[in-house]
Design an enzyme around this catalytic site. Structure first.
Site, PDB file in Angstrom:
ATOM      1  CG  HIS A  19      34.738 102.362  92.830  1.00  0.00           C
ATOM      2  ND1 HIS A  19      34.119 103.582  92.812  1.00  0.00           N
ATOM      3  CD2 HIS A  19      35.442 102.334  93.993  1.00  0.00           C
ATOM      4  CE1 HIS A  19      34.424 104.260  93.905  1.00  0.00           C
ATOM      5  NE2 HIS A  19      35.232 103.518  94.642  1.00  0.00           N
ATOM      6  CB  CYS A  20      35.030 104.838  87.419  1.00  0.00           C
ATOM      7  SG  CYS A  20      33.767 103.997  86.464  1.00  0.00           S
ATOM      8  CB  ILE A  21      31.715 108.335  88.892  1.00  0.00           C
ATOM      9  CG1 ILE A  21      30.796 109.140  89.803  1.00  0.00           C
ATOM     10  CG2 ILE A  21      31.248 108.355  87.439  1.00  0.00           C
ATOM     11  CD1 ILE A  21      30.837 110.616  89.548  1.00  0.00           C
TER      12      ILE A  21
END
Length: 624
Positions: free
Chosen positions: A27-29
């Site tokens: 995941h990213c932000i």
């Protein structure tokens, strides 16, 4: 512990094609990033319409589920409920040898039982169905109970239950990193004829008393072998392998592990584990004797809720233990209505909804629901809409109360849905009344589930006016430019998540300098470990994301140098991040930097600057 995001996590896993369709996850932000084996198996529109999901993007070989500020918690929930730790480690480029998150004893127990039972549930159900069919044929006089045909087929059906310890010994060995054949041998030893035929004295070993379980032996038992293999896995890996010389490990390690574990199982592990299982079984059986209505209502109503958290597994060993010790069980009887209530709700939704995607998903959910597989119904239809799910819980609770009050018992473990009916036939007395009652009540659940949705299901128009969390005040404020460079409308950048304004309104800046400053006073609410994106909650409640570059999460932190960390309180103008513009461009990534207000719906209007270029400190966005 169970998370409030577990339900959303299960919906996501189901609608990306199931965990077997997931190659890796990270995941990213703002988003979960899946690599799927086959993206065509994903139900994209269902995910887009699910509360808690902003949108779905398919790009660059990744299937991205956009969550927003809560993505770390949702990611953790997906990993936990889907048991995707290995796939997460692969996505992050890490080994599987790192430290594991600590679990409380109950969650650890659920995880263990799930891992141990899942590999052979299909076979176990098939054998249960065969036993149930044989009991039914015997009860109606089609097949004599003392015939060769009956007994030969019964041997096949009963084998999976009688020899549960060796089967579980193999599957548990995988969980506890013990050689599978050692787990098999431990299980076989517990059902060896000397211990089961009743013709031999089993009272002492090395002069130490041996206590057998209340049933008299360990056939069909569950918890003792799991506990034994758990100890064996620890003992072999932490103790035996460290003290045995390499030259004799081939035979000395399994000799010590299996021998010592077997002795301790007869002395301590077996009696204690059997005692725990019997106490739990006694609790539910006593509750049923005190008030069948309460017992059935509790199990029936909460079964599906336990199911979405994976906690229903805690009742399965108790049910099997009841059948092994008393020949009957009421726990799994009480949850019979859940399958049919879910199926009925799917029929009602299919008839009532105007959503073409739901209509397309419903038939498969109905067919699988009748067969007892309710995941497509729960995670594809009823749970995303919430109200239908809880209506089925009420139906199931009423059905559970009725079944237990009418004295229905399960006499063998069978399949689910329509395949569970033979389990309610008493083979010894040839009594089919329990099965008849079960059929009638299950059909009533089916009808009730359908009717309630026809009456109460609402066709909702897509409403994008609700943000995931509108916690800002309405006082408004002015955010200053966090980056020096050229200003562009957010709608003109390449990334569809930002350009569609699905994450919120804002602007983009093409940076001329590799520095990011705080656009307002506030707290760093998120700072992804790769350094490419920052979340800031301002003192006035605005939720801001500054995302340096497009898909720069792929750089894994190279070219980024954070100056603050998550949780830090910052002042307007404080340096938050330095980044290497040239390095990012040479790596093939755009440096366009969106500045987005993720709780945009909390404001009457969001007005970007008219300036074509900005320097740090210039007014950039006005929030009204």
């Amino acid at each position: 512990m169970a998370s409030k995001y577990d339900g959303l996590a299960r919906i996501i896993i189901q609608n990306v094609g199931g965990k077997d369709n997931i190659t890796s996850i990270t995941h990213c932000i703002t988003r979960l990033r899946f690599k799927l084996k086959d993206e065509s198996k994903a139900n994209t529109e269902i995910l887009k319409d699910t509360d808690g999901i902003v949108t779905v993007i398919q790009s660059g070989g990744q299937y991205m589920v956009v969550i927003g500020n809560h993505v770390p918690q949702v990611f953790d929930a997906v990993i936990s409920v889907g048991h995707l730790e290995n796939k997460s480690a692969l996505a992050a480029g890490e080994s599987d040898d790192g430290p594991k998150e600590k679990q409380n004893p109950f969650n650890a127990f659920i995880s263990i039982v799930t891992s141990v039972f899942t590999p052979f549930l299909g076979v176990l159900s098939a054998c249960g169905i065969l036993k149930g069919v044989l009991a039914l044929l015997s009860a109606v006089g089609v097949l004599a109970g003392d015939s060769s045909t009956y007994n030969l087929l019964y041997s096949l059906g009963d084998a999976a239950f009688y020899f549960l310890p060796p089967i579980l010994g193999v599957t548990a060995a995988k969980k506890f990193k013990l050689p599978e054949l050692e787990g098999l041998v431990l299980g076989l030893a517990l059902v060896y004829p000397y211990l089961t035929d009743g013709a031999h004295e089993i009272s002492h070993l090395f002069g130490i008393p041996v206590t057998m379980p209340p049933s008299g032996n360990y056939t069909s038992s569950v918890i003792p072998i799991i506990a034994a293999v758990a100890f064996a896995g620890w003992f072999e890996n932490k103790v035996v392998k460290k003290i045995v010389p390499d030259t004799i490990k081939l035979f000395a390690v399994p000799f010590l592990t299996v021998t010592i574990t077997y002795c301790l199982t007869l002395f301590i592990i077996g009696p204690v584990a059997s005692g725990i299982a019997n106490v739990l079984g006694l609790f539910f059986n006593t509750l049923n004797e005190i008030s069948p209505i309460i017992m059935g209502a509790i199990v029936g109503f909460f079964w599906q809720i336990l199911f979405i958290f994976g906690l229903h597994w805690s009742l399965v060993p108790i049910s099997l233990s009841n059948m092994a010790t008393t020949g009957q069980d009421v726990i799994l009887v009480a949850m019979l209505g859940t399958t049919f209530a879910q199926t009925g709700a799917c029929i009602g939704i299919y008839l009532k909804t105007r959503d073409k995607k739901l209509k397309g998903l419903a038939p498969a959910a109905i067919v699988s629901g009748m067969a007892g597989v309710t995941e497509p119904a729960i995670y594809g239809l009823t749970l995303p809409k919430k109200a239908p799910f809880f209506r089925t819980c009420v139906i199931s609770g009423i059905a559970g109360a009725a079944l237990c009050t009418l004295g229905v018992k399960a006499y063998q473990s069978a399949g689910m849905g329509i395949f569970s009916y033979p389990a309610y036939v008493n083979a010894q007395t040839k009594d089919t009344s329990g099965m008849i009652i079960a059929i009638v009540i299950s059909l009533l659940c089916l009808v009730a589930g359908c009717i309630l949705e026809l009456l109460f299901y609402k066709n909702e128009s897509k409403d994008s006016s609700k943000s995931l969390e509108a916690s800002a005040t309405t006082n408004g404020e002015v955010l200053v430019a966090p980056v020096k460079g050229e200003v562009k409308p957010l709608t003109e950048i390449a990334d569809k998540v930002f350009s569609s304004e699905a994450m919120g309104k804002g602007v983009a800046i093409v940076p001329e300098e590799g520095k990011v400053y705080a656009p307002a006073d506030g707290t760093i609410s998120a700072f992804f470990n790769t350094g490419h994106a920052i979340g800031l909650t301002t003192a006035n409640g605005a939720q801001v994301i500054i995302h340096v570059g497009m898909d720069t999460v792929q750089l894994e932190g190279k070219g980024f140098e954070p100056k603050v960390k998550q949780g830090d309180v910052v002042k307007k103008g404080d340096l938050l991040l330095e980044f290497d513009i040239d390095f990012i461009k040479e790596a093939g990534y755009s440096v366009e930097t969106p500045v987005v207000i993720t709780n945009s719906d909390a404001y009457a209007d969001i007005i970007p600057t008219d300036a074509k270029t900005v320097v740090n400190g210039n007014d950039l966005i006005t929030l009204l």
